[in-house]
Design a protein around this motif. Structure first.
Motif, PDB file in Angstrom:
ATOM      1  N   LEU A 166       0.520  -1.087  -0.377  1.00  0.00           N
ATOM      2  CA  LEU A 166      -0.261   0.181   0.382  1.00  0.00           C
ATOM      3  C   LEU A 166       0.667   0.578  -0.344  1.00  0.00           C
ATOM      4  O   LEU A 166       0.937   2.517  -0.340  1.00  0.00           O
ATOM      5  CB  LEU A 166      -1.325   0.116   1.621  1.00  0.00           C
ATOM      6  CG  LEU A 166      -2.177  -1.670   1.076  1.00  0.00           C
ATOM      7  CD1 LEU A 166      -2.903  -0.759   2.531  1.00  0.00           C
ATOM      8  CD2 LEU A 166      -2.785  -0.924   0.636  1.00  0.00           C
ATOM      9  N   ALA A 167       2.047   1.560   0.631  1.00  0.00           N
ATOM     10  CA  ALA A 167       3.048   2.218   0.481  1.00  0.00           C
ATOM     11  C   ALA A 167       3.344   2.894  -0.570  1.00  0.00           C
ATOM     12  O   ALA A 167       3.140   2.220  -1.366  1.00  0.00           O
ATOM     13  CB  ALA A 167       4.320   1.773   0.812  1.00  0.00           C
ATOM     14  N   ALA A 168       3.404   4.702  -0.658  1.00  0.00           N
ATOM     15  CA  ALA A 168       3.336   4.965  -2.290  1.00  0.00           C
ATOM     16  C   ALA A 168       5.270   5.076  -2.433  1.00  0.00           C
ATOM     17  O   ALA A 168       5.368   4.977  -1.999  1.00  0.00           O
ATOM     18  CB  ALA A 168       3.454   6.793  -1.212  1.00  0.00           C
TER      19      ALA A 168
ATOM     20  N   LEU B  86       6.038  -3.593  -6.987  1.00  0.00           N
ATOM     21  CA  LEU B  86       4.172  -4.204  -6.888  1.00  0.00           C
ATOM     22  C   LEU B  86       4.333  -4.614  -8.375  1.00  0.00           C
ATOM     23  O   LEU B  86       3.185  -5.014  -9.386  1.00  0.00           O
ATOM     24  CB  LEU B  86       3.474  -2.467  -7.521  1.00  0.00           C
ATOM     25  CG  LEU B  86       3.434  -2.081  -5.870  1.00  0.00           C
ATOM     26  CD1 LEU B  86       2.556  -0.366  -6.516  1.00  0.00           C
ATOM     27  CD2 LEU B  86       1.909  -2.796  -5.480  1.00  0.00           C
ATOM     28  N   GLY B  87       5.394  -4.822  -8.586  1.00  0.00           N
ATOM     29  CA  GLY B  87       5.370  -4.903 -10.527  1.00  0.00           C
ATOM     30  C   GLY B  87       4.723  -4.085 -11.450  1.00  0.00           C
ATOM     31  O   GLY B  87       4.964  -2.818 -10.811  1.00  0.00           O
ATOM     32  N   ASN B  88       3.944  -4.413 -12.578  1.00  0.00           N
ATOM     33  CA  ASN B  88       3.580  -3.235 -13.727  1.00  0.00           C
ATOM     34  C   ASN B  88       1.817  -3.544 -12.467  1.00  0.00           C
ATOM     35  O   ASN B  88       1.001  -2.940 -13.380  1.00  0.00           O
ATOM     36  CB  ASN B  88       3.376  -4.430 -14.696  1.00  0.00           C
ATOM     37  CG  ASN B  88       4.421  -4.383 -15.460  1.00  0.00           C
ATOM     38  OD1 ASN B  88       5.358  -3.132 -15.198  1.00  0.00           O
ATOM     39  ND2 ASN B  88       4.904  -4.819 -16.539  1.00  0.00           N
ATOM     40  N   ASN B  89       2.193  -4.152 -12.052  1.00  0.00           N
ATOM     41  CA  ASN B  89       0.223  -3.255 -11.432  1.00  0.00           C
ATOM     42  C   ASN B  89       0.212  -2.108 -10.615  1.00  0.00           C
ATOM     43  O   ASN B  89       1.194  -1.869  -9.801  1.00  0.00           O
ATOM     44  CB  ASN B  89      -0.156  -4.576 -10.492  1.00  0.00           C
ATOM     45  CG  ASN B  89       0.281  -5.821 -10.964  1.00  0.00           C
ATOM     46  OD1 ASN B  89      -0.710  -6.541 -11.680  1.00  0.00           O
ATOM     47  ND2 ASN B  89       1.031  -6.823 -10.213  1.00  0.00           N
ATOM     48  N   PRO B  90      -1.317  -1.931 -11.298  1.00  0.00           N
ATOM     49  CA  PRO B  90      -1.188  -0.486 -10.078  1.00  0.00           C
ATOM     50  C   PRO B  90      -1.159  -0.447  -8.783  1.00  0.00           C
ATOM     51  O   PRO B  90      -1.555  -1.629  -8.137  1.00  0.00           O
ATOM     52  CB  PRO B  90      -3.510  -0.079 -10.640  1.00  0.00           C
ATOM     53  CG  PRO B  90      -3.120  -1.266 -10.921  1.00  0.00           C
ATOM     54  CD  PRO B  90      -2.039  -2.149 -11.623  1.00  0.00           C
ATOM     55  N   PRO B  91      -1.065   0.846  -8.050  1.00  0.00           N
ATOM     56  CA  PRO B  91      -1.330   0.276  -6.616  1.00  0.00           C
ATOM     57  C   PRO B  91      -3.179  -1.002  -6.170  1.00  0.00           C
ATOM     58  O   PRO B  91      -3.253   0.476  -6.521  1.00  0.00           O
ATOM     59  CB  PRO B  91      -0.439   1.427  -5.636  1.00  0.00           C
ATOM     60  CG  PRO B  91      -1.077   2.126  -6.952  1.00  0.00           C
ATOM     61  CD  PRO B  91      -1.393   1.613  -8.200  1.00  0.00           C
ATOM     62  N   PRO B  92      -2.430  -0.723  -4.785  1.00  0.00           N
ATOM     63  CA  PRO B  92      -3.809  -1.410  -4.298  1.00  0.00           C
ATOM     64  C   PRO B  92      -4.345  -0.063  -3.985  1.00  0.00           C
ATOM     65  O   PRO B  92      -3.101   0.842  -3.145  1.00  0.00           O
ATOM     66  CB  PRO B  92      -4.044  -2.685  -3.990  1.00  0.00           C
ATOM     67  CG  PRO B  92      -2.446  -2.709  -3.580  1.00  0.00           C
ATOM     68  CD  PRO B  92      -1.655  -1.952  -4.262  1.00  0.00           C
TER      69      PRO B  92
ATOM     70  N   LEU C 154       0.373 -10.920 -11.431  1.00  0.00           N
ATOM     71  CA  LEU C 154      -1.046 -10.004 -11.339  1.00  0.00           C
ATOM     72  C   LEU C 154      -0.561 -10.090 -10.032  1.00  0.00           C
ATOM     73  O   LEU C 154      -1.705 -10.706  -9.409  1.00  0.00           O
ATOM     74  CB  LEU C 154      -2.221 -10.533 -12.867  1.00  0.00           C
ATOM     75  CG  LEU C 154      -2.936  -9.648 -12.369  1.00  0.00           C
ATOM     76  CD1 LEU C 154      -3.113  -8.691 -13.289  1.00  0.00           C
ATOM     77  CD2 LEU C 154      -4.510 -10.868 -12.505  1.00  0.00           C
ATOM     78  N   LEU C 155      -1.138  -8.650  -9.967  1.00  0.00           N
ATOM     79  CA  LEU C 155      -1.966  -8.497  -8.414  1.00  0.00           C
ATOM     80  C   LEU C 155      -3.011  -7.601  -8.317  1.00  0.00           C
ATOM     81  O   LEU C 155      -2.777  -6.336  -9.414  1.00  0.00           O
ATOM     82  CB  LEU C 155      -0.951  -7.460  -7.752  1.00  0.00           C
ATOM     83  CG  LEU C 155      -1.373  -6.849  -5.917  1.00  0.00           C
ATOM     84  CD1 LEU C 155      -1.283  -7.937  -5.648  1.00  0.00           C
ATOM     85  CD2 LEU C 155      -0.434  -5.568  -5.651  1.00  0.00           C
ATOM     86  N   ILE C 156      -4.211  -7.612  -7.660  1.00  0.00           N
ATOM     87  CA  ILE C 156      -5.689  -7.097  -8.141  1.00  0.00           C
ATOM     88  C   ILE C 156      -6.349  -6.739  -6.799  1.00  0.00           C
ATOM     89  O   ILE C 156      -5.929  -8.051  -5.869  1.00  0.00           O
ATOM     90  CB  ILE C 156      -6.876  -7.833  -8.766  1.00  0.00           C
ATOM     91  CG1 ILE C 156      -7.064  -9.607  -8.766  1.00  0.00           C
ATOM     92  CG2 ILE C 156      -6.199  -8.053 -10.854  1.00  0.00           C
ATOM     93  CD1 ILE C 156      -8.079  -9.974  -9.866  1.00  0.00           C
ATOM     94  N   SER C 157      -6.969  -6.424  -6.477  1.00  0.00           N
ATOM     95  CA  SER C 157      -7.691  -6.154  -5.723  1.00  0.00           C
ATOM     96  C   SER C 157      -8.892  -5.324  -5.850  1.00  0.00           C
ATOM     97  O   SER C 157      -9.068  -5.570  -6.439  1.00  0.00           O
ATOM     98  CB  SER C 157      -7.588  -4.833  -4.351  1.00  0.00           C
ATOM     99  OG  SER C 157      -6.983  -3.892  -4.744  1.00  0.00           O
TER     100      SER C 157
END
Lengths: 242, 242
Positions: B45-47, B52-58, B69-72
């Motif tokens: 979650l940290a700025a 995160l790899g190529n994932n947007p921050p959760p 893949l990381l999703i929330s």
């Protein structure tokens, strides 16, 4: 002129949650029937409705009718349309689009909760004191928390996708539309808080102007199809804009 | 033993929103890593997180990691898993499954709002008066509104699908799991209200027992993997169970 394939059903006079769907149609130039009559909606919501075909009863609008299929829930409708209107990628990054849209819709629910902290069944006038406390919390921390996150999403995506100006990948998606709409609504409902928070979100400011400047969005916003904010999710109460 | 493909990341000690995901794994006998440590979550979650790899921050947990893949977002994760774990149909009725799950998750948010009407950033103890008003509205009208709708969904689906005992079509889906979990949580948090409302929902009562009686669900509920309700979404405050 043939009849449009898609029918949106939503309450009349307010942009509300219907607006997230309308923008998907408008930005893609997709014809749609915009049904804003109360009886059309309540007859589908009524217990034992005979108009449902093989669909489960909806809980609340917005609803989308596409041929025999009737679906509801804003994020669900966007997922359905995203695929069909090319407002989402084909690969697994479509779940990133959905994740961002869901988070912006959570924010939208929090906005509603500011003027209705005790319950949606009561009037704002009957929960003004509670609303004032909720507004302090909302304008004091929540707007900055969500918008700061939008900013980080834009920053990260630009880094991952060669300076992309959108929320996910290199193309406009429905995530951009939902984020745009919640920022626009907040600028109306909480102008002071919006201005303050946007000072720390330069990418979000640019993103907001970019979506607003899209030719089809521009002409939609100037048209009579765009309903004015009034008594829906985004309401202006001077006393709540802290 | 190979490492499980899926990793769930959620706050420790509370079932919370993680539970909707856990049930999907458990009912299908899918191995998963259940990461309940705060640093694992906060570092994502940290700025400027470098993990995160190529994932947007959760924005918040629950999060799901599947390979790169990381999703929330709970509903988003369920949509992803529904397709992969056969907990959703392949045809367009998958949007009915999602619609019902989203509505049950909205209800789950309303439950949380009862003890946090003013803001999630404050303690319950700092908003007890407002919570009492919210509880009146919730136990007086909202539970019956949602559960009456669950009942109608079951009734309609039985009619449309030769007496099916599930929420959509003829098979168990993640809609059944989410509805089960919100009923179970409410029975803990608002036992009096739950009992009263269930008197008018005979199909929902049967559905609740049916899901609970599934072999894998049963053994999960008896295991240590099932966290006890405590300080999460579903909390028992005697004064709020009206």
């Amino acid at each position: 002129m043939s009849t449009p394939q898609y029918q949106l059903l939503y309450w009349p006079t307010i942009p509300g949650r219907g607006e997230y769907i309308r923008l998907a149609f408008e930005v893609t130039g997709t014809p749609y029937i915009d049904t804003q009559t109360v009886p059309a909606i309540t007859s589908l919501l009524a217990a034992g409705s005979t108009q449902l075909g093989n669909n489960p009863p909806p809980f609340a609008p917005p609803m989308l009718q596409d041929g025999p299929l009737l679906i509801s829930q804003t994020s669900n409708i966007l997922c359905y349309l995203g695929e069909r209107l090319n407002l989402a990628p084909k690969d697994d990054t479509k779940y990133h689009v959905h994740q961002i849209a869901c988070t912006a819709l959570d924010y939208s629910d929090e906005v509603h909760n500011v003027h209705h902290p005790v319950g949606t069944g009561l009037y704002y006038e009957d929960q003004k004191e509670e609303a004032l406390r909720a507004a302090k919390e909302f304008t004091g921390t929540r707007v900055a928390k969500f918008w700061g996150w939008f900013e980080r999403v834009l920053e990260k995506n630009a880094k991952d996708n060669q300076g992309s100006e959108w929320m996910v990948g290199k193309e406009l998606s429905y995530a951009d539309l939902v984020v745009w709409q919640v920022v626009d609504g907040t600028k109306f409902a909480f102008p002071k808080a919006a201005k303050r928070v946007l000072e720390d979100c330069p990418l979000l400011v640019e993103h907001y102007e970019r979506v607003k400047g899209l030719e089809r969005v521009k002409s939609y916003l100037e048209s009579e199809r765009r309903l004015k904010y009034s008594n829906g999710i985004f309401r202006y109460y001077e006393e709540l804009d802290l």
